[in-house]
Design an enzyme around this catalytic site. Structure first.
Site, mmCIF file in Angstrom:
data_model
loop_
_atom_site.group_PDB
_atom_site.id
_atom_site.type_symbol
_atom_site.label_atom_id
_atom_site.label_comp_id
_atom_site.label_asym_id
_atom_site.label_seq_id
_atom_site.Cartn_x
_atom_site.Cartn_y
_atom_site.Cartn_z
ATOM 1 N N TRP A 132 -83.463 6.445 89.948
ATOM 2 C CA TRP A 132 -83.276 7.608 89.266
ATOM 3 C C TRP A 132 -84.242 7.403 87.875
ATOM 4 C CZ3 TRP A 132 -80.954 12.202 89.468
ATOM 5 C CH2 TRP A 132 -80.698 13.048 87.991
ATOM 6 N N GLY B 102 -81.046 0.102 84.816
ATOM 7 C CA GLY B 102 -80.814 -0.185 83.193
ATOM 8 C C GLY B 102 -82.229 0.466 82.401
ATOM 9 N N LYS C 69 -74.060 22.917 91.245
ATOM 10 C CA LYS C 69 -74.305 22.178 90.339
ATOM 11 C C LYS C 69 -75.726 22.752 89.510
ATOM 12 C CE LYS C 69 -74.335 18.406 88.037
ATOM 13 N NZ LYS C 69 -73.272 18.476 86.666
HETATM 14 C C1 F6R Z 1 -70.556 23.591 83.419
HETATM 15 C C2 F6R Z 1 -71.903 23.373 83.778
HETATM 16 C C3 F6R Z 1 -72.861 24.565 83.739
HETATM 17 C C4 F6R Z 1 -74.185 23.939 83.305
HETATM 18 C C5 F6R Z 1 -75.174 25.046 83.138
HETATM 19 C C6 F6R Z 1 -76.508 24.724 82.958
HETATM 20 O O1 F6R Z 1 -69.701 22.613 83.205
HETATM 21 O O2 F6R Z 1 -72.042 22.284 84.034
HETATM 22 O O3 F6R Z 1 -72.496 25.550 82.866
HETATM 23 O O4 F6R Z 1 -74.005 23.495 81.806
HETATM 24 O O5 F6R Z 1 -75.214 25.637 84.678
HETATM 25 O O6 F6R Z 1 -77.129 23.637 83.748
HETATM 26 P P1 F6R Z 1 -78.131 22.696 83.327
HETATM 27 O O7 F6R Z 1 -78.030 21.844 82.265
HETATM 28 O O8 F6R Z 1 -78.611 21.936 84.628
HETATM 29 O O9 F6R Z 1 -79.455 23.652 82.885
#
Ligand code: F6R
Length: 612
Positions: A76, A103, A607
């Protein structure tokens, strides 16, 4: 987080290594590789960017690599983008040492400089390659791999779990760890190392957990453990009773809970490589001091929880930088003709680096001529690639849909960036700079204190889980933190919840307060604590049940008024939301658990939101 596996036995290692890597896929990775040693071929390694299937294809399921001793890795990316060259294992220039690493080596640039002066050539951008080159250097000097590893771990700073094989050692692999997980597995006629029991549970449930500073020599017949001074250490064995699904979560019931618990480590990884000799040091940061000094206006653009990080940052950066900071949702910013010009800094915050609205906002900011800085968790993601400048949170992969450790590492990194800018702009006193930096440095240990108190939060969740509607109130940084507490709760428990700036209550919302309404009152912001107390009294007078959050300093006063109180350690006000949010995450988690919700995958949510 990267995944490590190592095997010492009497059968072909490569298929076993690939199988172990496949079992750690759930951890998230962007590249993978294996290295195997045989008498005939010495060290052979294959690695590639992308999915494990590519590596299976490249090695014909491992059949192309001979030998009963080997190491494997899923990467990662942290230092250097995901690529074939940056993937592990890394091989030393002389070709006789292969190493995998989980790490972050904090002093890698200084060691790299030193090795370059000694004529060592590097091929990758990683901190890991520095370890393998240094190891070979020491090995040449002392002719003992064990001693060379001991010297290596004395020289490097940071966190590591290492798996190492050497062409001169036909039977043994060496492992070492500090602040990164590594276990030793006892098989039948073979032994293992792994960063995660899932990788080896098919072969053995008998394991030993390595402790910080330990080195292990693993052969098919034996495992010997030593401390940093190479004194032998006797280790206890444990029997794993978890099933595979529990093992994936490190024994925790949900990824969200695991990720909440990982926050001290994630913050440590994100901030400690960036603090040296009492200063913030942003290695490889491409923004020049002149560019920083030319900033007249700051926009922060993000979605969801990342937007809430921006809300905290508005308060902290305006105080530190004495510049106007405007926070905008990605979905609004892109369509509103924002007043961005060449003296504007547009900070884009995103865990995934792929959120479509945030990405579109970044493009809009660039089109308008602003300087763009991305704060991103996924190395090499679209936002990271397109922004003018990028700084990474090193939270490791986040699997639960509801963000926790990405949120808190973003907060901590933005504190450091704020300090760095304020120093260049001359808007922070030496004393405040030192105090805030110290507060960021001690954040992981204070966060551990917050995480010790889970039973109390669990009890409160069992008391309040059947409320239909919950209000979060607070002022200034407490208001910004309340936005996140409220989002966490509603997204995973499906309880209606709103966060309000307490001063706004009288302008409408207070009509919703009736006997029994649950109000989560946030009173951690020292400067406005008295006003926070007045709001608690106001809502209690209308019959609200008040669950309060405050700091040690105000414990007594809050406990006298609120129905129940959660207390977090005191720290500098700018850093306080990083501690305050932890019980709010836990409260959301336990409420959702009581309600039987699908915590890691809440309904209707994804996600990464790559559609508008
Ligand atoms: C809430 C959550 C979402 C993300 C949002 C932005 O727990 O995870 O509100 O914060 O969809 O996602 P990123 O940070 O991937 O742009």
């Amino acid at each position: 987080m990267c995944g490590i596996i190592g095997f010492a036995g009497h059968e072909e290692a490569a298929p076993i290594l690939l199988d172990g890597l496949a079992r750690m896929e759930y951890r998230g990775y962007d590249s993978a590789g294996i290295a195997v040693r045989s008498d005939k071929w010495g060290l052979q390694a294959k690695k590639s960017r992308g999915r494990l299937e590519t590596l299976y294809g490249l090695t014909h399921g491992g059949a192309d690599l001979d030998g009963p001793l080997g190491i494997g890795h899923t990467r990662w990316a942290t230092h250097g983008e995901p690529s074939d060259i940056n993937a592990h294992p890394h091989i030393s220039e002389g070709g006789n040492v292969a190493l995998v690493h989980n790490g972050i080596i904090e002093n890698y640039l200084e060691i790299k400089e030193w090795l370059l002066q000694k004529g060592v050539h590097f091929v990758s951008e990683t901190d890991t390659e520095v370890a393998v080159q240094l190891l070979e250097y020491y090995y040449r000097e002392c002719d003992s791999m064990l001693e060379a590893v001991a010297r290596l771990i004395h020289r490097i700073e940071g966190s590591y779990a290492f798996g190492i094989i050497c062409s001169d050692y036909p039977n043994a692999l060496i492992a070492a760890r500090k602040d990164a997980p590594l276990i030793l597995g006892y098989g039948k006629g073979c032994n293992f190392i792994a960063s995660d029991v899932t990788a080896i549970i098919k072969y053995t449930r008998d394991v030993t957990y390595m402790s910080d500073g330990e080195i292990a020599v693993v052969t098919a017949e034996s495992i010997d453990v030593f401390d940093t001074d190479l004194t032998s250490v006797t280790k206890a064995r444990s029997r794993i009773s978890w099933d595979v699904s529990a093992a994936e979560k490190g024994g925790y019931p949900h990824f969200m809970f695991k990720e909440i618990m990982e926050q001290p480590e994630a913050i440590q990884n994100t901030v400690s490589p960036r603090i040296r000799d009492g200063r913030v040091v942003l290695d490889k940061f491409s923004m020049t001091p002149e560019e920083v000094r030319s900033i007249s206006r700051i926009f922060i653009v993000a979605c969801g929880s990342a937007y809430h990080v921006g809300m905290v940052c508005k308060y902290t950066w305006e105080r530190l930088l004495r510049r106007q900071v405007e926070v905008s949702l990605g979905s609004e910013f892109r369509y509103r003709d924002p007043l961005v010009d060449e003296n504007s800094l547009v900070v884009i915050i995103s865990q995934s680096g792929e959120t479509l609205d945030t990405m579109a906002a970044l493009r809009e900011a660039k089109r308008l001529g602003g300087k763009t800085l991305a704060v991103v968790n996924v190395v090499g993601s679209s936002i990271a690639r397109e922004a003018d400048h990028v700084l990474y949170t090193w939270a490791g992969p986040e699997i639960a849909v509801a963000t926790t450790k990405a949120y808190s590492t973003q907060l901590a990194l933005l504190d450091l960036i704020g300090l760095y800018f304020a120093d260049l702009l001359g808007t922070v006193s030496a004393e405040e700079y030192r105090e805030i930096l110290e507060a960021v440095q001690t954040l992981p240990e204070k966060m551990r204190v917050c995480l010790e108190d889970v039973q109390k939060v669990q009890y409160l969740a069992s008391r309040y889980f059947n409320h239909d509607s919950i209000f979060f109130i607070g002022r200034n940084l407490d208001y910004a933190m309340g936005l996140e507490g409220s989002l966490k709760l509603k997204e995973i428990s499906y309880i209606h919840s709103e966060a309000y700036a307490s001063g706004e209550l009288k302008h409408g919302t207070i009509s919703l307060i009736e006997p029994g309404t649950l109000v989560v009152a946030l009173g951690t912001y020292e400067a406005l604590f008295d006003k926070a107390m007045s709001n608690v009294v106001e809502v209690k007078a209308r019959g609200a049940e008040v669950l309060a959050l405050t700091t040690e300093k105000f414990r007594d006063r809050m406990e006298k008024t609120a129905d129940c109180t959660i207390v977090v350690p005191d720290t500098h006000p700018i850093v306080q939301p990083s501690l305050g949010v932890v019980p709010l995450q836990l409260f959301a988690y336990y409420v959702a658990l009581q309600r039987g919700c699908d915590i890691d995958k809440p309904r209707n949510l994804a996600k990464s939101v790559t559609v508008e």
